[in-house]
Every structure is written in structure tokens, then in C-alpha cells.
Write an enzyme that holds these catalytic residues in place. Structure first.
Site, PDB file in Angstrom:
ATOM      1  N   TRP A 102      81.542  44.925 157.325  1.00  0.00           N
ATOM      2  CA  TRP A 102      80.325  44.577 158.082  1.00  0.00           C
ATOM      3  C   TRP A 102      80.512  44.802 159.569  1.00  0.00           C
ATOM      4  CZ3 TRP A 102      76.748  45.105 154.910  1.00  0.00           C
ATOM      5  CH2 TRP A 102      76.817  44.590 153.623  1.00  0.00           C
ATOM      6  N   ASP A 172      78.092  38.005 164.091  1.00  0.00           N
ATOM      7  CA  ASP A 172      77.444  37.997 162.779  1.00  0.00           C
ATOM      8  C   ASP A 172      78.012  36.792 162.033  1.00  0.00           C
ATOM      9  OD1 ASP A 172      76.735  38.377 160.122  1.00  0.00           O
ATOM     10  OD2 ASP A 172      77.419  40.464 160.017  1.00  0.00           O
ATOM     11  N   LYS A 196      73.112  34.180 152.036  1.00  0.00           N
ATOM     12  CA  LYS A 196      74.434  33.679 151.678  1.00  0.00           C
ATOM     13  C   LYS A 196      74.423  32.155 151.614  1.00  0.00           C
ATOM     14  CE  LYS A 196      75.650  37.932 151.985  1.00  0.00           C
ATOM     15  NZ  LYS A 196      76.113  38.702 153.112  1.00  0.00           N
TER      16      LYS A 196
HETATM   17  C1  LIG Z   1      75.975  40.190 153.503  1.00  0.00           C
HETATM   18  C2  LIG Z   1      76.402  40.459 154.878  1.00  0.00           C
HETATM   19  C3  LIG Z   1      75.757  41.418 155.684  1.00  0.00           C
HETATM   20  C4  LIG Z   1      74.641  42.270 155.180  1.00  0.00           C
HETATM   21  O1  LIG Z   1      73.500  41.535 155.096  1.00  0.00           O
HETATM   22  P1  LIG Z   1      72.086  42.192 154.690  1.00  0.00           P
HETATM   23  O2  LIG Z   1      71.185  41.030 154.931  1.00  0.00           O
HETATM   24  O3  LIG Z   1      72.203  42.604 153.270  1.00  0.00           O
HETATM   25  O4  LIG Z   1      71.834  43.322 155.600  1.00  0.00           O
HETATM   26  C5  LIG Z   1      76.194  41.565 156.981  1.00  0.00           C
HETATM   27  N1  LIG Z   1      77.198  40.829 157.478  1.00  0.00           N
HETATM   28  C6  LIG Z   1      77.851  39.916 156.725  1.00  0.00           C
HETATM   29  C7  LIG Z   1      78.961  39.121 157.341  1.00  0.00           C
HETATM   30  C8  LIG Z   1      77.466  39.701 155.417  1.00  0.00           C
HETATM   31  O5  LIG Z   1      78.116  38.787 154.683  1.00  0.00           O
END
Ligand SMILES: *Cc1c(COP(=O)(O)O)cnc(C)c1O
Length: 360
Positions: A102, A172, A196
Site C-alpha cells: 500500500w 494511511d 477494515k
Molecule cells: C485495504 C487497504 C488499502 C486499499 O483500500 P481501498 O479502499 O480498497 O482502496 C490501502 N491501504 C491500506 C493500509 C489498506 O489496508
């Protein structure tokens, strides 16, 4: 009704209390005679949902008044472009720490818009640790410094934040959102996809310090301009209405439980159960260095691919689903987000103990 224990990395479990409340309110939300799915996002009744969700989030995360909370769409992945298009506007440089897929995707996307510098990476050991940072390698005039706080696929987390001085820190937090208290004031922006730990898929929450806004490029698409969404209280266009409603129910659930401090204790208890077992097992072992272990995502392996496959299959049959590791890592991964009850982890550990006994 038999509900499984779902260890998926996302979308993932939601608290049963939340699902029951949503079911009870499905046909008639608070006497409105409609489902939240059917409401105008401009109606008074909906306004109390979106405002209520923001208020609860501010309270639970202790978000300072000089931060905007945005409820957006497009997933965390869309922010990989929106972040440079909004903030990479002075030196057009940014620093990145590559701690997994990511972080790497965010870096690659931002690199289309400016000069991105990789200050460190843990790619050499399949991202099984958080690299030590040397401040002298940071770009002094960077527009921002970017990290992925909890690395969902690899199971690592920053226990200590990089000291970026005056350079705005952006993180993030998709897979550790609301899992424990964080000091929002240390960041210029934190954001994450909700699927999540916060809500179903479809909602991305961005928490942005106000002084960061208003510098988007002329060519930034309107829908990716954070200022536009901030000026319109996340109602520039139709927001993901129902997902925001579920988000509000999850926030109420967290508040009733006692907030993020209590959530953290519960998450630590769950993670300890699993890590202690892995550390003592002769068959299973965790793949991450101890000091960087995530509370949310726990990858583990045996020494045999065959045994891994057998374990995943038998676990699923016993009601422990989605334990297969990410396709880039293999083995197993148990994602134990907020909504996974302690009992779910206790039962998984018991299952692993028995599996080890029978198969060794
Ligand atoms: C799942 C995840 C993403 C991607 O998220 P989307 O909403 O599917 O774009 C990005 N960063 C992290 C840390 C994630 O766990």
C-alpha cells in the site's frame, strides 16, 4: 443461525450489535417511514446521521477543531492520487517509507505528479519489519512525508512516528483506524478506507488539518479536491449514505464500550493470545519481527505449504474463515479487527493447538 469467525483483512466483521440495529431499522428509520438507503442526502433526517457520525468520530479520536473530517468515496487507493494533487504544490517533492504494497502504490501514484524520494524500505525482507529512519536522508523542503501506519498485508505497525519536523506527516491508517487512541495533532492528514475497521466498503474517511487545504493544483479534478468537499461538509455530491449510517452505529458501539482506550485493551488482549501461542508453538510461527508487530493483522506460517493448505481448509470447516495469507506472502493471516470478539481469538488458538497436536 450460525455465524462464522471471519478473519478477513477487509471487508471484515462488523459488530453483531450494529448489524442487529441496522436490521431492526431497515424498513423504518426512527419513524421516518423509510430505510436510510432510500433517503435524500439533503434531508433533515439524513443530516442528523452524517453530522452525528462526524461528531462521534471527533469525540472518539479527540480530533482538534482545526481539522476537517471528510466522508468520501473511491477507497484509500483514490487518495494515493488526491494527496499529491492537493498537497504537492510547493517544492513538488515528497518523502515515502516503503513498508509494503500500500505504501508502494501510494508512492508510485504520487511519483506521477512530482519528485518522490524513498527514504527507507523493508522490501529486502518481505516487509517483515519497519525500517529504522535516518533523519539526514529526509528531504528538507518536501511538501509532505508519507507513511502507511499499519501494513495490512505484512502485519507490521509503526509504534513510533517519524520525526519530520516542519514537514507535514501524512498517514494511511486504513487497517488501524479506531483500534487505539492516536494523537491526530501529530499528523497533517490521516485517512483510510472504512471497510477494515469502521464500516462496510464504500466510505473513505479523511481527517485533514485546515492549513493544508486550498493549495490544490488548477488541474486537480473537482471530485479529488479536498477543499471542495470541506466547503460542502462532504455533501458536494451524493455521499455513500448507508455506509456513513453504519459508520455512525459502529461509532456509537465504540462509545458505549468506553472509547478507544478500552478498545485498545481489548485489541491487545486478542493479539497477545495469538502471538503468545505463535511464540510457543513448534509448528506455527509469526513472520514479523517482535517489536513491529501489528495488533490488527497477524501473519503466520508453518514450514510446509501442504500443512498451511490443510490448516486453512480445516479451519474454514470449523468456522474460522478467510485465514489464507495475502497472495504475495502466502501462509496464513488472521485479521483481528475491532469487531472480532476475544472469544473468536480464544477459539482460534484452541483450534490451532489441537491442529498442532494431531499433525505432529
Ligand atoms: C485495504 C487497504 C488499502 C486499499 O483500500 P481501498 O479502499 O480498497 O482502496 C490501502 N491501504 C491500506 C493500509 C489498506 O489496508
Amino acid at each position: 443461525m450460525a455465524r462464522v469467525y471471519n478473519f478477513s483483512a477487509g471487508p471484515s466483521m462488523l459488530p453483531e450489535e450494529v448489524l442487529k440495529k441496522a436490521a431492526a431499522e431497515m424498513l423504518d428509520y426512527e419513524g421516518s417511514g423509510q430505510s436510510v438507503m432510500e433517503m435524500s442526502h439533503r434531508s433533515k433526517v439524513y443530516d442528523s446521521i452524517i453530522k452525528g457520525a462526524e461528531q462521534l468520530l471527533r469525540e472518539l479520536m479527540n480530533i482538534p477543531d482545526n481539522y476537517k473530517v471528510l466522508f468520501l468515496q473511491g477507497g484509500a487507493s483514490t487518495q494515493f492520487a488526491a494527496i499529491p494533487l492537493n498537497f504537492m504544490n510547493k517544492s513538488k517533492k515528497a518523502d515515502f517509507v516503503i513498508t509494503g504494497q500500500w505504501a508502494k502504490k501510494a508512492y508510485q501514484e504520487a511519483n506521477k505528479y512530482g519528485e518522490c524520494n524513498v527514504v527507507a524500505s523493508s522490501a529486502d525482507k518481505t516487509f517483515s519489519y519497519i525500517p529504522k529512519l535516518d533523519k539526514s536522508t529526509f528531504t528538507k523542503d518536501a511538501d509532505y512525508f508519507y507513511i502507511c501506519m499499519n501494513n495490512t498485508i505484512y502485519g507490521t505497525v509503526y509504534h513510533e512516528l517519524p520525526d519530520t519536523g516542519d514537514v507535514p506527516l501524512i498517514a494511511d491508517i486504513s487497517s488501524c483506524f479506531l483500534s487505539e487512541p492516536i494523537d491526530v495533532s501529530k499528523f497533517a492528514m490521516v485517512y483510510g478506507g472504512a471497510q477494515k475497521n469502521v464500516a462496510p466498503a464504500g466510505l473513505t474517511i479523511c481527517i485533514i488539518r485546515e492549513d493544508m487545504l486550498g493549495n490544490a493544483r488548477d488541474t486537480t479534478p473537482t471530485m479529488l479536491n479536498y477543499q471542495v468537499h470541506a466547503d460542502n461538509d462532504s455533501l458536494y455530491n451524493t455521499p455513500p449514505c448507508y455506509t456513513i449510517y453504519i459508520c455512525k452505529l459502529v461509532l456509537e458501539w465504540l462509545k458505549d464500550m468506553g472509547g478507544l482506550g478500552v478498545m485498545k485493551e481489548r485489541n491487545e488482549k486478542k493479539a497477545k493470545l495469538l502471538y503468545d501461542f505463535l511464540d510457543n508453538s513448534k509448528m506455527f510461527r509469526g513472520t514479523v519481527v517482535k517489536e513491529d508487530r501489528s495488533l490488527m493483522n497477524v501473519p503466520f506460517v508453518t514450514d510446509s505449504e501442504e500443512l498451511n493448505a490443510k490448516f486453512i481448509k480445516e479451519a474454514a470447516e470449523a468456522g474460522f474463515v478467510n485465514l489464507k495469507g495475502h497472495r504475495t506472502v502466502g501462509g496464513m493471516r488472521a485479521s483481528i479487527y475491532n469487531a472480532m470478539p476475544v472469544e473468536g481469538v480464544e477459539k482460534l488458538v484452541k483450534f490451532m493447538e489441537e491442529f498442532e497436536k494431531t499433525n505432529s
